[in-house]
Design a protein around this motif. Structure first.
Motif, PDB file in Angstrom:
ATOM      1  N   LYS A  92       0.693  -1.382  -0.059  1.00 40.03           N
ATOM      2  CA  LYS A  92       0.024  -0.022   0.095  1.00 40.03           C
ATOM      3  C   LYS A  92       1.044   1.381  -0.293  1.00 40.03           C
ATOM      4  CE  LYS A  92      -4.001  -1.844   2.198  1.00 40.03           C
ATOM      5  NZ  LYS A  92      -4.964  -2.031   3.397  1.00 40.03           N
ATOM      6  N   GLN A  93       2.171   1.139   0.528  1.00 35.70           N
ATOM      7  CA  GLN A  93       3.134   2.373   0.537  1.00 35.70           C
ATOM      8  C   GLN A  93       3.871   2.248  -0.671  1.00 35.70           C
ATOM      9  OE1 GLN A  93       5.025   1.817   4.401  1.00 35.70           O
ATOM     10  NE2 GLN A  93       3.253   2.342   5.494  1.00 35.70           N
ATOM     11  N   GLY A  94       3.492   1.550  -1.510  1.00 37.53           N
ATOM     12  CA  GLY A  94       4.531   1.573  -2.724  1.00 37.53           C
ATOM     13  C   GLY A  94       5.911   1.108  -2.424  1.00 37.53           C
ATOM     14  N   GLY A  95       5.892   0.252  -1.412  1.00 39.67           N
ATOM     15  CA  GLY A  95       7.474  -0.286  -1.400  1.00 39.67           C
ATOM     16  C   GLY A  95       7.379  -1.671  -2.278  1.00 39.67           C
ATOM     17  N   ASP A  96       8.573  -2.236  -2.090  1.00 35.24           N
ATOM     18  CA  ASP A  96       8.830  -3.695  -2.690  1.00 35.24           C
ATOM     19  C   ASP A  96       8.811  -4.765  -1.600  1.00 35.24           C
ATOM     20  OD1 ASP A  96       9.757  -5.790  -4.049  1.00 35.24           O
ATOM     21  OD2 ASP A  96      11.414  -4.915  -4.864  1.00 35.24           O
ATOM     22  N   GLY A  97       7.635  -5.112  -1.388  1.00 36.57           N
ATOM     23  CA  GLY A  97       7.299  -6.253  -0.173  1.00 36.57           C
ATOM     24  C   GLY A  97       8.180  -7.377  -0.206  1.00 36.57           C
ATOM     25  N   PRO A  98       8.032  -8.167  -1.384  1.00 39.03           N
ATOM     26  CA  PRO A  98       8.861  -9.269  -1.623  1.00 39.03           C
ATOM     27  C   PRO A  98      10.335  -9.289  -1.224  1.00 39.03           C
ATOM     28  CG  PRO A  98       7.275  -9.083  -3.324  1.00 39.03           C
ATOM     29  CD  PRO A  98       7.317  -7.724  -2.730  1.00 39.03           C
ATOM     30  N   LYS A  99      11.008  -8.069  -2.015  1.00 43.03           N
ATOM     31  CA  LYS A  99      12.367  -7.965  -1.512  1.00 43.03           C
ATOM     32  C   LYS A  99      12.418  -7.714  -0.188  1.00 43.03           C
ATOM     33  CE  LYS A  99      16.073  -4.860  -2.874  1.00 43.03           C
ATOM     34  NZ  LYS A  99      16.627  -3.547  -3.611  1.00 43.03           N
ATOM     35  N   VAL A 100      12.028  -7.023   0.644  1.00 40.27           N
ATOM     36  CA  VAL A 100      12.030  -6.874   2.029  1.00 40.27           C
ATOM     37  C   VAL A 100      12.033  -8.196   2.981  1.00 40.27           C
ATOM     38  CG1 VAL A 100      11.416  -5.729   4.096  1.00 40.27           C
ATOM     39  CG2 VAL A 100      11.399  -4.286   1.932  1.00 40.27           C
ATOM     40  N   TYR A 101      10.981  -8.694   2.539  1.00 36.96           N
ATOM     41  CA  TYR A 101      10.403 -10.056   3.146  1.00 36.96           C
ATOM     42  C   TYR A 101      11.375 -11.112   2.907  1.00 36.96           C
ATOM     43  CZ  TYR A 101       8.092 -14.266   4.258  1.00 36.96           C
ATOM     44  OH  TYR A 101       7.706 -15.539   4.843  1.00 36.96           O
ATOM     45  N   LEU A 102      12.174 -11.180   1.735  1.00 37.73           N
ATOM     46  CA  LEU A 102      13.120 -12.220   1.348  1.00 37.73           C
ATOM     47  C   LEU A 102      14.255 -11.993   2.066  1.00 37.73           C
ATOM     48  CD1 LEU A 102      14.135 -14.365  -0.414  1.00 37.73           C
ATOM     49  CD2 LEU A 102      14.957 -12.611  -2.109  1.00 37.73           C
ATOM     50  N   ARG A 103      14.683 -10.800   2.214  1.00 37.11           N
ATOM     51  CA  ARG A 103      15.834 -10.477   3.042  1.00 37.11           C
ATOM     52  C   ARG A 103      15.504 -10.878   4.650  1.00 37.11           C
ATOM     53  NH1 ARG A 103      17.133  -5.497   1.077  1.00 37.11           N
ATOM     54  NH2 ARG A 103      15.794  -4.340   2.462  1.00 37.11           N
ATOM     55  N   ARG A 104      14.290 -10.602   4.984  1.00 32.90           N
ATOM     56  CA  ARG A 104      14.162 -10.802   6.416  1.00 32.90           C
ATOM     57  C   ARG A 104      14.054 -12.362   6.649  1.00 32.90           C
ATOM     58  NH1 ARG A 104      11.031  -8.441  10.276  1.00 32.90           N
ATOM     59  NH2 ARG A 104       9.670  -9.519  11.620  1.00 32.90           N
ATOM     60  N   VAL A 105      13.442 -13.182   5.764  1.00 35.48           N
ATOM     61  CA  VAL A 105      13.601 -14.553   5.928  1.00 35.48           C
ATOM     62  C   VAL A 105      14.857 -15.170   5.742  1.00 35.48           C
ATOM     63  CG1 VAL A 105      11.113 -14.946   5.557  1.00 35.48           C
ATOM     64  CG2 VAL A 105      12.670 -15.101   3.514  1.00 35.48           C
ATOM     65  N   LEU A 106      15.593 -14.758   4.984  1.00 36.39           N
ATOM     66  CA  LEU A 106      17.021 -15.342   4.629  1.00 36.39           C
ATOM     67  C   LEU A 106      17.674 -14.951   6.111  1.00 36.39           C
ATOM     68  CD1 LEU A 106      17.784 -14.280   1.264  1.00 36.39           C
ATOM     69  CD2 LEU A 106      17.154 -16.690   2.206  1.00 36.39           C
ATOM     70  N   ILE A 107      17.791 -13.898   6.722  1.00 34.07           N
ATOM     71  CA  ILE A 107      18.380 -13.623   7.948  1.00 34.07           C
ATOM     72  C   ILE A 107      17.874 -14.518   8.996  1.00 34.07           C
ATOM     73  CG2 ILE A 107      18.478 -11.835   9.861  1.00 34.07           C
ATOM     74  CD1 ILE A 107      18.081  -9.485   7.516  1.00 34.07           C
ATOM     75  N   LEU A 108      16.464 -14.809   9.065  1.00 29.02           N
ATOM     76  CA  LEU A 108      16.113 -15.758   9.913  1.00 29.02           C
ATOM     77  C   LEU A 108      16.516 -17.461   9.665  1.00 29.02           C
ATOM     78  CD1 LEU A 108      13.736 -15.820  12.170  1.00 29.02           C
ATOM     79  CD2 LEU A 108      11.998 -16.666  10.541  1.00 29.02           C
ATOM     80  N   LEU A 109      16.695 -17.490   8.538  1.00 30.99           N
ATOM     81  CA  LEU A 109      17.071 -18.891   8.132  1.00 30.99           C
ATOM     82  C   LEU A 109      18.684 -18.805   8.568  1.00 30.99           C
ATOM     83  CD1 LEU A 109      17.048 -21.359   6.495  1.00 30.99           C
ATOM     84  CD2 LEU A 109      17.798 -20.306   4.414  1.00 30.99           C
ATOM     85  N   ALA A 110      19.379 -18.102   8.376  1.00 34.07           N
ATOM     86  CA  ALA A 110      20.860 -17.768   8.950  1.00 34.07           C
ATOM     87  C   ALA A 110      20.911 -17.982  10.370  1.00 34.07           C
ATOM     88  CB  ALA A 110      21.752 -16.872   8.682  1.00 34.07           C
ATOM     89  N   LEU A 111      20.055 -17.363  11.035  1.00 31.06           N
ATOM     90  CA  LEU A 111      19.862 -17.238  12.648  1.00 31.06           C
ATOM     91  C   LEU A 111      19.296 -18.832  13.163  1.00 31.06           C
ATOM     92  CD1 LEU A 111      20.081 -15.838  15.338  1.00 31.06           C
ATOM     93  CD2 LEU A 111      17.822 -14.912  14.815  1.00 31.06           C
ATOM     94  N   GLY A 112      18.293 -19.416  12.496  1.00 25.94           N
ATOM     95  CA  GLY A 112      18.068 -20.480  12.692  1.00 25.94           C
ATOM     96  C   GLY A 112      18.859 -21.689  12.615  1.00 25.94           C
ATOM     97  N   VAL A 113      19.777 -21.634  11.517  1.00 26.85           N
ATOM     98  CA  VAL A 113      20.782 -22.917  11.526  1.00 26.85           C
ATOM     99  C   VAL A 113      21.858 -22.559  12.574  1.00 26.85           C
ATOM    100  CG1 VAL A 113      22.665 -23.328   9.949  1.00 26.85           C
ATOM    101  CG2 VAL A 113      20.387 -23.090   9.145  1.00 26.85           C
ATOM    102  N   ALA A 114      22.254 -21.420  12.882  1.00 36.16           N
ATOM    103  CA  ALA A 114      23.048 -21.166  13.901  1.00 36.16           C
ATOM    104  C   ALA A 114      22.497 -21.689  15.136  1.00 36.16           C
ATOM    105  CB  ALA A 114      23.465 -19.678  13.910  1.00 36.16           C
ATOM    106  N   HIS A 115      21.298 -21.242  15.398  1.00 38.62           N
ATOM    107  CA  HIS A 115      20.728 -21.641  16.851  1.00 38.62           C
ATOM    108  C   HIS A 115      20.692 -22.935  16.924  1.00 38.62           C
ATOM    109  CE1 HIS A 115      16.825 -21.485  19.390  1.00 38.62           C
ATOM    110  NE2 HIS A 115      17.965 -21.454  20.067  1.00 38.62           N
TER     111      HIS A 115
END
Length: 405
Positions: A92-115
């Motif tokens: 709704k704000q005109g941003g690139d939701g998939p790009k931001v979300y992709l970065r978010r889950v990739l960070i979560l993936l790295a954190l999860g593997v480390a955890h």
């Protein structure tokens, strides 16, 4: 970074979601401690309170019936709901939701593997991130397709895996993964209760990534998670939680229907034993596969019940501690694993052998009470939990203000 990619403001948070998330986090903590015997280490190594056998049996039975799998199901629904919020808001704000979300889950993936590798093999973050990548494919689907796909995956995927094992396992023998898991947990016992940290890291990684994830049973696990994500996204589309006061009657019907129904399905084995009913050989896989259905129904019912309770200001204030923990869910989830490391494993106090059903619940209550106190103290001074603040910074590419004005 443009304004269209700014993270959600604190004023825009849905308070009911934080309370539900806090409740789910308590359930995850409780079940992680309760389930270490049989998953991380052999069940017979956890002796619990041997002088209170009846109490242990009652608490153990009720723990499984009321919470096993339900907290994780509730968390999965909330993850899908949060995904839909993020896509909708940024779009709704005109941003690139998939790009931001992709970065978010990739960070979560790295954190999860480390955890999972460094502290707790029962980590859920890596699986959430992996299925979160697939969830992106559903962002343009209609509500009807979301609901149909979500129910199909959440219910039928784990059931199909159980039926597969039933068809491929000789009569009278356990599925092939059972003896393998038992042998692996037996080998982990001296490592978990020892002080060789490099060996511990190898054991944690193997437990999840080279033992569990290489088995067909993991397909049911991943399918159920993704299905629950999709159902959570569908719930957001309905708008019920955005204005919960308008739908109190509906939430009451959901809670009054799904909680008893989930409990009834969860009692299926006990009722069959009491009535001396043996399922037909072709139906054993189906009966075993009903567990995730029970978990999903109870999770939705619990969430609806909490929404109803939140409509009463005194009750909402009483539940506000759950909301504080839920607002810092990532920080508190990782913090729970630190408690495991310090108090349960051999590196610390080595209390794991005593963590039978009763002490598992007591341990979870004490740890969670400390997390409520810490979360209240922290959020009185800071806008985000420490892990949430770092995650937002990495996701959006700009450092959010941490201290409250």
């Amino acid at each position: 970074m443009t304004d269209a990619a700014l993270p959600t403001a604190q004023a825009d948070r849905i308070g009911e979601l934080d309370i539900i998330r806090g409740f789910a986090l308590f359930g995850v903590l409780w079940m992680n401690v309760f389930g270490m015997g049989g998953f991380l280490v052999p069940e017979d190594k956890i002796h619990g309170l041997t002088q209170l056998e009846t109490l242990e049996k009652v608490v153990g039975y009720l723990s499984g019936l009321l919470m096993a799998g339900k907290a994780q199901a509730l968390f999965s629904l909330l993850f899908g709901f949060g995904f839909a919020i993020m896509m909708d808001r940024i779009g709704k704000q005109g941003g690139d939701g998939p790009k931001v979300y992709l970065r978010r889950v990739l960070i979560l993936l790295a954190l999860g593997v480390a955890h999972a590798s460094l502290i707790w093999a029962g980590d859920i973050l890596n699986a959430y991130a992996a299925m979160g990548l697939l969830l992106m494919l559903t962002r343009r689907w209609s509500a009807r397709w979301l609901l149909a796909t979500g129910i199909t995956l959440a219910i039928l995927a784990p059931m199909a895996v159980m039926i597969f094992y039933q068809l491929t396992t000789p009569v009278g023998q356990p599925p092939a993964f059972v003896p393998m898991f038992e042998a692996a947990s037996e080998a982990r016992w001296p490592i978990v209760m020892g002080r060789d940290y490099p060996a511990f890291v190898v054991a944690m990684f193997k437990a999840l990534f080279t033992e569990y994830y290489t088995q067909p049973i993991a397909l049911g696990y991943f399918g159920a998670i993704l299905g629950r994500f999709v159902i959570g996204s569908w719930i957001y589309r309905q708008g019920w939680l955005q204005q919960p006061g308008r739908y109190v009657t509906g939430f009451a019907i959901v809670a009054a229907t799904l909680i008893p129904l989930g409990l009834l399905i969860g009692l299926r084995r006990s009722m069959m034993v009491a009535m001396e009913i043996e399922p037909a050989p072709w139906a054993i896989g189906f009966v075993r596969g009903l567990g995730p259905t029970s978990e999903l129904l109870q999770a939705i019912g619990y969430g609806a019940l909490l929404v109803i309770l939140c409509q009463s200001p005194p009750v909402r204030r009483f539940l506000s501690g759950l909301g504080s923990v839920g607002q810092m869910a990532l920080t508190n989830y990782l913090g729970q694993s630190v408690f495991f490391f310090v108090f349960l494993y051999g590196f610390g106090f080595g209390l794991l052998p005593w963590m039978g059903p009763t002490l598992s619940l007591a341990f979870a209550i004490v740890v969670f009470a400390l997390q409520i106190v810490f979360s209240r103290w922290w959020l009185a001074r800071y806008a985000y939990g420490p892990a949430e603040w770092l995650w937002r910074w990495a996701t959006y590419g700009a450092k959010p203000a941490l201290r409250r004005a």
